[in-house]
Design a protein around this motif. Structure first.
Motif, PDB file in Angstrom:
ATOM      1  N   ALA A  50      37.899  10.787  44.608  1.00 23.03           N
ATOM      2  CA  ALA A  50      37.766   9.519  45.327  1.00 23.03           C
ATOM      3  C   ALA A  50      36.347   8.972  45.192  1.00 23.03           C
ATOM      4  O   ALA A  50      36.147   7.781  44.932  1.00 23.03           O
ATOM      5  CB  ALA A  50      38.124   9.724  46.799  1.00 23.03           C
ATOM      6  N   ALA A  51      35.366   9.867  45.318  1.00 22.46           N
ATOM      7  CA  ALA A  51      33.970   9.436  45.221  1.00 22.46           C
ATOM      8  C   ALA A  51      33.663   8.906  43.830  1.00 22.46           C
ATOM      9  O   ALA A  51      33.010   7.877  43.666  1.00 22.46           O
ATOM     10  CB  ALA A  51      33.048  10.612  45.560  1.00 22.46           C
ATOM     11  N   ARG A  53      35.765   7.684  41.688  1.00 24.82           N
ATOM     12  CA  ARG A  53      36.446   6.398  41.517  1.00 24.82           C
ATOM     13  C   ARG A  53      35.640   5.275  42.162  1.00 24.82           C
ATOM     14  O   ARG A  53      35.440   4.213  41.576  1.00 24.82           O
ATOM     15  CB  ARG A  53      37.840   6.459  42.156  1.00 24.82           C
ATOM     16  N   ALA A  54      35.181   5.541  43.382  1.00 22.32           N
ATOM     17  CA  ALA A  54      34.415   4.518  44.110  1.00 22.32           C
ATOM     18  C   ALA A  54      33.122   4.203  43.372  1.00 22.32           C
ATOM     19  O   ALA A  54      32.719   3.042  43.260  1.00 22.32           O
ATOM     20  CB  ALA A  54      34.122   5.006  45.522  1.00 22.32           C
ATOM     21  N   LYS A  57      33.761   2.087  40.422  1.00 22.33           N
ATOM     22  CA  LYS A  57      34.045   0.718  40.876  1.00 22.33           C
ATOM     23  C   LYS A  57      32.748   0.011  41.256  1.00 22.33           C
ATOM     24  O   LYS A  57      32.578  -1.183  41.027  1.00 22.33           O
ATOM     25  CB  LYS A  57      34.975   0.779  42.097  1.00 22.33           C
ATOM     26  N   GLY A  58      31.830   0.797  41.826  1.00 16.09           N
ATOM     27  CA  GLY A  58      30.564   0.218  42.246  1.00 16.09           C
ATOM     28  C   GLY A  58      29.602  -0.018  41.094  1.00 16.09           C
ATOM     29  O   GLY A  58      28.467  -0.438  41.315  1.00 16.09           O
ATOM     30  N   LEU A 190      27.269   5.743  49.710  1.00 16.01           N
ATOM     31  CA  LEU A 190      28.593   5.773  49.079  1.00 16.01           C
ATOM     32  C   LEU A 190      29.133   7.197  48.996  1.00 16.01           C
ATOM     33  O   LEU A 190      30.263   7.492  49.398  1.00 16.01           O
ATOM     34  CB  LEU A 190      28.502   5.167  47.678  1.00 16.01           C
ATOM     35  N   SER A 193      29.887   8.897  52.302  1.00 17.06           N
ATOM     36  CA  SER A 193      31.097   8.407  52.967  1.00 17.06           C
ATOM     37  C   SER A 193      32.340   9.148  52.482  1.00 17.06           C
ATOM     38  O   SER A 193      33.372   9.132  53.131  1.00 17.06           O
ATOM     39  CB  SER A 193      31.255   6.905  52.718  1.00 17.06           C
ATOM     40  N   HIS A 194      32.237   9.791  51.320  1.00 18.16           N
ATOM     41  CA  HIS A 194      33.370  10.586  50.842  1.00 18.16           C
ATOM     42  C   HIS A 194      33.178  12.062  51.160  1.00 18.16           C
ATOM     43  O   HIS A 194      33.927  12.902  50.660  1.00 18.16           O
ATOM     44  CB  HIS A 194      33.562  10.401  49.339  1.00 18.16           C
TER      45      HIS A 194
END
Lengths: 208, 390
Positions: A50-51, A53-54, A57-58, A190, A193-194
């Motif tokens: 998830a991290a 991926r984020a 995206k960032g 970021l 948060s994961h």
């Protein structure tokens, strides 16, 4: 995962709440030409995925991901190109087939002709089994050799891992701090948060 | 959860298949009066094709159980349904007994009396024992198929892992028994058409055919049903990738066995054995020999060589159809030459029985599929299958 060149740990600050970043973004490279990396560690493959991926995206550049076991689909997320090993395998297979077929025709029909059961000297059906075996042998050995060569895996090679626990129970991602816009604080936010357990910066010297 | 949305076959599909089956069946029955010597071999060919598909389905399921495979669970109802053709194929094969004198030289007492070799083989190749074996094969195959399918269906209602464990045991037993019965059945039904010839790899050749046919049938039906949204759950390119791998592998395996049979006969060059291949290298038959290798091996091999091709649904569908046409070519190549020694005959009597039974196969399989949950909802491996990633 991809092999990663040696890292040198810059500082011993290894806590999530580390406040002491020596800089606040804005300079992509240190003066000595070294490359900066941002490392985050997780204890769960899904959190890492998830991290990553984020981060993708960032707009962050993901340098590498190191995990104790392969995480399915992560290669697509971090944007690794598909392997060209199958092509290498095919080329080795074709060269093996041609080489062995030629060799058998040469030995039994040209160099030392032997009459076997009154069959033609160049009896292709009789050459097929050995040709098949050599095709498989060339393809197999060639692919392994190409893999070792391309990954520069040779005996005595010093592997470098981001954290030894990446071979045990930690899932590690490294970001390349390659742009002026890289904001350490944002990156930390970021990844935290994961559920990142460890976040830190490291520097690799240009000479390495 | 004990019930999901069942798939309903389009009425148009049922109508088309029924009409094709009726036309083929009608022409076959007509042919039995007009040209029995052309029709009987082709009924045998058609029956072999659907037996292979039905057995291929249940063998596929059994292999998946025995290997504790998770990936295939989401579409397992497709191969399970394929086995429902076996009773119909069994009836056709029992009716074949009426054509036994047209088909099998060894069934004539007068021929056996003149022939020392046939006399030697008569303790195995005689009509009563032949029929007894035929019935036994079908009882065994249908019984195992029903048991494995029933356990799988019961799991939809009783969420019990014990049923999976039971099926693993039944499947292991079935795979051993299937290997022996396929070997014997191929000897009985196909090899004994030319009773002076023999090949010890012939049973293995048919097992390769069953596996190839089975995987091609599963791929074809899974893709068609997937396109019609028959599965409640996603069947993805990851599943097609593995089906493609199996299709590729069994195609190569078939070629391996074909060549093994050819090589030994060619090398030893004993008249007793070479006649089989000489009959198939004659002017008209050479084309069929080449087509056989082309459709069962070379085309699938080239088409599915790259990993990307195996993942493409459209490519896999095309290759499955090529392989299934190849299966017909293979059986025609094995069965027809003794009846048409000069050149292959292709006409209405050749196509009618194949049309009838292949249409019946799709009809029965789709109907059986639509009667049950499209996905085995309580299978312990279902979650693994849904999240499958090669």
């Amino acid at each position: 995962m991809r092999m990663f060149d040696a890292f040198r740990r810059k500082s011993a600050t290894r806590s999530i709440g580390m406040k002491s970043s020596r800089r606040n973004g804005s300079h992509p490279r240190a003066q000595d030409g070294a490359q900066r990396y941002f490392i985050a560690e997780y204890d769960d493959p899904d959190a890492l995925s998830a991290a990553v991926r984020a981060a993708k995206k960032g707009g962050y550049t993901i340098a590498d991901v190191q995990t104790p076991f392969p995480i399915h689909g992560i290669e697509k997320v971090i944007g690794l190109r598909p392997t060209r090993l199958p092509l290498v395998c095919l080329l080795f297979a074709i060269s093996g087939a041609l080489a062995k077929l030629w060799f058998q025709i040469w030995t039994s029909a040209s160099s030392w002709p032997v009459n076997v059961g009154g069959k033609p000297l160049t009896s292709v059906p009789a050459f097929i089994p050995v040709t098949f075996e050599i095709t498989v042998l060339f393809a197999g050995l060639g692919t392994v050799a190409a893999l070792l060569f391309r990954s520069r895996l040779f005996p005595g090679r010093q592997t470098s891992i981001l954290d030894e626990r990446a071979t045990d129970d930690r899932f590690v991602v490294a970001l390349l701090e390659d742009s002026a816009a890289f904001d350490l604080r944002e990156a930390k936010k970021l990844f935290a948060s994961h559920g990142a357990l460890v976040m830190e910066e490291r520097v690799r010297e240009a000479s390495q | 959860m004990s019930e999901t949305l069942k798939y309903s076959v389009r009425p148009g599909t049922i109508r088309t298949l029924s009409i094709l089956c009726a036309i083929g069946g009608g022409l076959t029955i007509l042919g039995l009066f007009l040209a029995p010597s052309s029709v009987w071999p082709n009924i045998l060919i058609a029956a072999q094709l659907v037996i292979e598909l039905g057995l291929g389905g249940i063998v596929f399921v059994a292999i998946m159980y025995v290997s504790n495979a998770g990936w295939s669970v989401v579409f397992r109802r497709v191969p399970e349904s394929m086995s429902s053709i076996l009773p119909i194929a069994g009836i056709v094969m029992v009716l074949m007994v009426f054509g036994i004198h047209t088909l099998y030289e060894w069934s004539h007492a007068s021929a056996v009396a003149k022939d020392a070799l046939l006399q030697l083989k008569s303790s195995y190749l005689n009509v009563p024992f032949f029929i007894a074996r035929l019935v036994a094969y079908f009882i065994i195959w249908i019984a195992f198929a029903r048991i494995i399918r029933r356990n799988s269906e019961r799991q939809d209602e009783h969420n019990s892992i014990a049923l999976t464990a039971k099926n693993v045991r039944w499947s292991a037993a079935f795979l051993v028994i299937a290997a022996i019965t396929i070997w014997l059945a191929s000897t009985d039904w196909v090899m004994s058409l030319e009773p002076h010839w023999f090949s010890t790899i012939f049973g293995m050749y048919h097992m390769a055919g069953v596996l190839l046919s089975g995987v091609a049938g599963v791929s074809l039906l899974t893709i068609v049903l997937h396109r019609r949204n028959a599965f409640d759950a996603p069947v993805r390119e990851e599943h097609f990738h593995d089906l493609g791998k199996l299709l590729f592998a069994f195609s190569v395996f078939w070629m391996y066995i074909w060549f093994s049979q050819y090589l030994l006969i060619w090398y030893a060059n004993i008249p007793e054995e070479t006649g089989y291949f000489i009959r198939r290298e004659n002017s008209g038959w050479l084309t069929f020999t080449v087509l056989n290798v082309l459709f069962n091996w070379l085309l699938p091999f080239i088409a599915l060589l790259s990993a990307a091709a195996k993942r493409r649904e459209g490519m896999l569908l095309k290759v499955s159809i090529i392989v299934l046409i190849g299966r017909w070519i293979d059986y025609y190549w094995m069965i027809a030459p003794p009846f048409n020694p000069d050149a292959p005959a292709l006409g209405i009597w050749e196509l009618a029985p194949v049309l009838a039974l292949v249409a019946a196969f799709f009809l029965v399989t789709l109907k059986s599929f639509s009667k049950r949950n499209p996905v085995p909802i309580n299978d312990p491996y279902l979650v693994e299958s849904l999240n499958y990633h090669t």
